[in-house]
Design a protein around this motif. Structure first.
Motif, mmCIF file in Angstrom:
data_model
loop_
_atom_site.group_PDB
_atom_site.id
_atom_site.type_symbol
_atom_site.label_atom_id
_atom_site.label_comp_id
_atom_site.label_asym_id
_atom_site.label_seq_id
_atom_site.Cartn_x
_atom_site.Cartn_y
_atom_site.Cartn_z
ATOM 1 N N ALA A 251 -4.211 47.036 -22.844
ATOM 2 C CA ALA A 251 -4.247 45.607 -22.569
ATOM 3 C C ALA A 251 -3.684 45.322 -21.181
ATOM 4 C CB ALA A 251 -3.435 44.863 -23.628
ATOM 5 N N VAL A 252 -4.326 44.403 -20.452
ATOM 6 C CA VAL A 252 -3.844 43.983 -19.136
ATOM 7 C C VAL A 252 -2.673 43.024 -19.337
ATOM 8 C CG1 VAL A 252 -4.407 42.568 -17.137
ATOM 9 C CG2 VAL A 252 -6.021 44.300 -17.943
ATOM 10 N N GLU A 253 -1.530 43.340 -18.743
ATOM 11 C CA GLU A 253 -0.345 42.495 -18.903
ATOM 12 C C GLU A 253 -0.024 41.718 -17.627
ATOM 13 O OE1 GLU A 253 1.331 42.035 -21.569
ATOM 14 O OE2 GLU A 253 0.847 43.723 -22.908
ATOM 15 N N ARG A 254 -0.233 42.347 -16.495
ATOM 16 C CA ARG A 254 0.165 41.744 -15.216
ATOM 17 C C ARG A 254 -0.682 42.333 -14.101
ATOM 18 N NH1 ARG A 254 3.923 45.430 -16.838
ATOM 19 N NH2 ARG A 254 5.120 43.854 -17.929
ATOM 20 N N PRO A 255 -0.631 41.708 -12.915
ATOM 21 C CA PRO A 255 -1.384 42.293 -11.798
ATOM 22 C C PRO A 255 -0.801 43.651 -11.437
ATOM 23 C CG PRO A 255 -0.520 40.111 -11.235
ATOM 24 C CD PRO A 255 0.107 40.492 -12.526
ATOM 25 N N GLY A 256 -1.587 44.486 -10.831
ATOM 26 C CA GLY A 256 -1.073 45.792 -10.429
ATOM 27 C C GLY A 256 -2.038 46.481 -9.487
ATOM 28 N N PRO A 257 -1.525 47.485 -8.779
ATOM 29 C CA PRO A 257 -2.327 48.147 -7.745
ATOM 30 C C PRO A 257 -3.473 48.993 -8.297
ATOM 31 C CG PRO A 257 -0.166 49.162 -7.961
ATOM 32 C CD PRO A 257 -0.143 47.971 -8.839
ATOM 33 N N ASP A 258 -3.580 49.106 -9.645
ATOM 34 C CA ASP A 258 -4.732 49.824 -10.202
ATOM 35 C C ASP A 258 -5.967 48.933 -10.234
ATOM 36 O OD1 ASP A 258 -3.338 48.251 -12.107
ATOM 37 O OD2 ASP A 258 -4.568 49.158 -13.686
ATOM 38 N N ARG A 259 -5.758 47.613 -9.994
ATOM 39 C CA ARG A 259 -6.894 46.694 -9.937
ATOM 40 C C ARG A 259 -6.831 45.911 -8.623
ATOM 41 N NH1 ARG A 259 -4.483 43.914 -14.061
ATOM 42 N NH2 ARG A 259 -3.005 45.631 -13.869
ATOM 43 N N GLY A 260 -7.524 46.419 -7.624
ATOM 44 C CA GLY A 260 -7.515 45.765 -6.310
ATOM 45 C C GLY A 260 -8.353 44.503 -6.333
ATOM 46 N N VAL A 261 -7.830 43.450 -5.688
ATOM 47 C CA VAL A 261 -8.562 42.184 -5.637
ATOM 48 C C VAL A 261 -8.812 41.779 -4.180
ATOM 49 C CG1 VAL A 261 -8.569 39.751 -6.299
ATOM 50 C CG2 VAL A 261 -7.436 41.433 -7.763
ATOM 51 N N VAL A 262 -10.068 41.483 -3.861
ATOM 52 C CA VAL A 262 -10.364 40.853 -2.575
ATOM 53 C C VAL A 262 -10.641 39.386 -2.869
ATOM 54 C CG1 VAL A 262 -11.864 40.813 -0.560
ATOM 55 C CG2 VAL A 262 -11.334 42.992 -1.672
ATOM 56 N N PHE A 263 -9.768 38.529 -2.360
ATOM 57 C CA PHE A 263 -9.843 37.111 -2.698
ATOM 58 C C PHE A 263 -10.887 36.393 -1.852
ATOM 59 C CE2 PHE A 263 -5.584 38.616 -3.545
ATOM 60 C CZ PHE A 263 -5.299 38.099 -4.797
ATOM 61 N N GLN A 264 -11.361 35.276 -2.394
ATOM 62 C CA GLN A 264 -12.329 34.481 -1.636
ATOM 63 C C GLN A 264 -11.730 34.020 -0.313
ATOM 64 O OE1 GLN A 264 -14.136 31.175 -3.683
ATOM 65 N NE2 GLN A 264 -15.564 30.881 -1.990
ATOM 66 N N ASP A 265 -10.475 33.574 -0.346
ATOM 67 C CA ASP A 265 -9.830 33.147 0.906
ATOM 68 C C ASP A 265 -9.021 34.292 1.535
ATOM 69 O OD1 ASP A 265 -7.676 33.381 -0.706
ATOM 70 O OD2 ASP A 265 -6.963 31.336 -0.493
ATOM 71 N N LEU A 266 -9.285 35.506 1.065
ATOM 72 C CA LEU A 266 -8.684 36.734 1.586
ATOM 73 C C LEU A 266 -7.188 36.858 1.321
ATOM 74 C CD1 LEU A 266 -10.548 37.228 4.965
ATOM 75 C CD2 LEU A 266 -11.199 37.922 2.661
ATOM 76 N N ALA A 267 -6.420 35.777 1.616
ATOM 77 C CA ALA A 267 -4.970 35.851 1.440
ATOM 78 C C ALA A 267 -4.363 37.048 2.176
ATOM 79 C CB ALA A 267 -4.586 35.878 -0.050
#
Ligand SMILES: Nc1ncnc2c1ncn2[C@@H]1O[C@H](COP(=O)(O)OP(=O)(O)OP(=O)(O)O)[C@@H](O)[C@H]1O
Ligand SMILES: [Mg+2]
Lengths: 268, 265
Positions: free
Chosen positions: B70-86
């Motif tokens: 189960a996914v509990e929190r954000p983590g480096p195993d799931r990289g996200v490229v944001f729409q506004d990049l951030a």
């Protein structure tokens, strides 16, 4: 071309100060004010020189004492400002991050903030006695609020997008504060620090008028009691210059720390 | 490689009176090592689904799992490229890219440096390493955002309309760039977009969502050969797939703009 530009720049900066000095000199020369009450700029300069060097004896019993008083004031400003910075950033961050902390301390801080800082002076003298401590206490307390308020504001404004990005990249807990929140809140924090430094210079003079027997504020009030308006004016000029220099120094450090922010707001 | 699953997921925003049901009975599986693109009308819940996988939000009910966990929190195993990049504006390009590396337990300086150089080279930004994000063009910033995430070599890559703000030419270049990066090192990817060409060009599987509350309406298997180049966009099969996707998206877009449709009180 370059020479002319430079001359124009110099005129731009120097015109107003020169005009003020001239008026000041003329006011006495034309008899608009009594020289005994308002010594001219040249007299003040001579007094200032003697205050600093003790070369001519021009400033009488104060001859050569400027260094000592100046060091005392600067030390107090530095001490108070440092305490205010550490506490202000820490507490401001906690308030900005947590509604619970905010609810717990905000009413108290708001009431404290509305008591003029000088009103704390008599009590702190009773408490600490005539010494460095009431002065440093007063400076720290007064300089605390601008940094604290701006830090908490800046921290609240940090976009959740940066926090999300940080957490996604594996940052959590305290590192989230040091690596994301504080850097992102820097522009607001620097605004607070600048205001705090200004407050610190006001308060060091105020507190030295009563609470300590050294420093530029003490020199000022002592010269008043011995009727030396030239020494008073020399002292005021020194305070003004010191405040100005310290502000420029802070701005220079800030410009380095916020190089990215200038790009964001103007270039980007 | 990692398999991502959302099962019977319900996501609601707001409370009681003005609650918005973004997702309801939402099922989505991202098979390990495949590239999935997600299309759907505005407001149908695409970002909501991605945020759940990223661990930014939690579902009201249902499960979100990566490889069964189960996914509990954000983590480096799931990289996200944001729409506004951030991107972090206070950090230079190389510092942005190395950001995640410094959070790792073994943070040996020269290893971080070597990895950063490798990534700068891969995204063609070696000459811009000491610039701030504000000094870069839109396409360059995109590449920094991608490199920052790839630095951690995440088994799952999530992208929310990353090329949405780019001009048409740069956009195609970025698509080719992403395809080649991904083909060199395939990983489980989810890519949200409104651009039909983009959705077909990048995908192994193309999912179209219904109007809110969003569910997967249909999944197309994109059987175009790899490695892909932009020239494939003129092939007959490409057009066939894109037209199919267009019809599906249009049906739902129409539904979503009709008053009161798709809203559950
Ligand atoms: N934080 C939030 N608070 C309240 N409502 C939200 C929030 N985030 C999303 N919603 C609502 O949930 C629904 C789905 O939003 P979501 O952002 O997932 O849509 P989307 O498919 O990504 O749309 P778009 O294509 O426009 O980005 C929308 O109706 C939106 O208004
Ligand atoms: Mg979205």
């Amino acid at each position: 071309m370059v020479g002319r530009d430079r001359a124009r720049l110099f005129a731009n900066y120097a015109a107003l100060p020169i005009a003020i000095l001239l008026l000041w000199q003329l006011a006495g020369d034309l008899g608009l004010v009594k020289r005994a009450l308002l010594p001219g700029p040249l007299q003040v300069l001579a007094t200032l020189w003697d205050l600093a060097t003790g070369a001519s004896g021009e400033s009488g019993r104060y001859s050569g004492t400027l260094g000592r008083h100046l060091t005392a004031s600067v030390t107090r400003v530095l001490a108070g400002f440092t305490i205010a910075t550490v506490l202000g950033v820490a507490l401001g961050t906690a308030i900005g991050l947590s509604r619970t902390v905010e609810r717990a301390v905000d009413p108290t801080l708001q009431v404290l903030r509305n008591i003029p800082i000088t009103a704390f002076l008599p009590l702190s003298i009773l408490f600490f006695g005539i010494s460095d401590q009431p002065a440093v206490f007063l400076i720290a307390l007064g300089a605390l609020f601008p940094t604290l308020v701006n830090t908490s504001f800046g921290v609240k404004e940090v976009g959740s997008r940066f926090v999300r990005a940080g957490r996604m990249l594996g940052v959590s807990g305290a590192s989230l504060v040091t690596r994301i929140i504080l850097p992102a809140a820097q522009p607001a924090i620097w605004t607070g620090l600048r205001l705090s430094l200004g407050v610190a210079w006001v308060l060091v003079v105020v507190s030295e008028l009563i609470a300590v027997k050294s420093g530029l504020g003490y020199l000022l009030i002592d010269a008043y009691q011995f009727f030396r308006p030239d020494v008073m004016l020399a002292c005021m000029v020194t305070i003004g210059l010191l405040g100005y220099l310290s502000d420029r120094l802070l701005l220079a450090v800030r410009a380095r720390a916020l190089a990215w922010n200038r790009l964001e707001t103007i270039g980007g | 490689m990692a398999e991502v699953r959302l099962d019977r997921v319900r996501k609601v925003f707001g409370s009681e009176g003005d609650a918005v049901v973004a997702l309801d009975g939402f099922d989505l599986a991202l098979p390990a090592g495949t590239f999935t693109t997600l299309l759907g009308p505005s407001g149908c819940g695409k970002t909501s689904a991605l945020d759940l996988i990223a661990g930014f939000t939690k579902p009201e009910s249902g499960t979100v799992t990566v490889d069964g966990r189960a996914v509990e929190r954000p983590g480096p195993d799931r990289g996200v490229v944001f729409q506004d990049l951030a991107l972090f504006p206070w950090l230079r390009v190389d510092e942005n890219i190395a950001f995640g590396l410094r959070a790792l337990p073994a943070k040996e300086a020269d290893k971080v440096k070597a990895r950063t150089d490798e990534l700068l080279e891969a995204v063609g930004l070696l000459l811009f390493r000491r610039r701030y994000p504000a000094e870069l063009s839109g396409g360059m910033r995109q590449r920094v955002a991608i490199a920052r995430v790839l630095a951690l070599d995440p088994p799952v890559l999530l992208m929310d309309e990353p090329f949405g703000a780019l001009d048409a030419q740069t956009r195609v270049l970025m698509q080719e760039f992403l395809v080649s990066l991904w083909e060199r090192r395939p990983r489980t990817a989810l890519f949200i977009t409104h651009d039909l060409d983009e959705a077909v060009f990048l995908a192994d599987r193309l999912c179209v969502m219904t109007a809110r509350p969003g569910r997967i309406k249909e999944t197309l298997t994109v059987d175009l050969p790899r490695p892909r180049e932009a020239s494939i966009m003129s092939s007959a099969r490409f057009h066939e797939l894109r037209d199919r996707a267009r019809v599906l998206v249009r049906e739902e877009a129409l539904r979503s703009i009709q008053p009161l449709s798709g809203t559950k009180a």
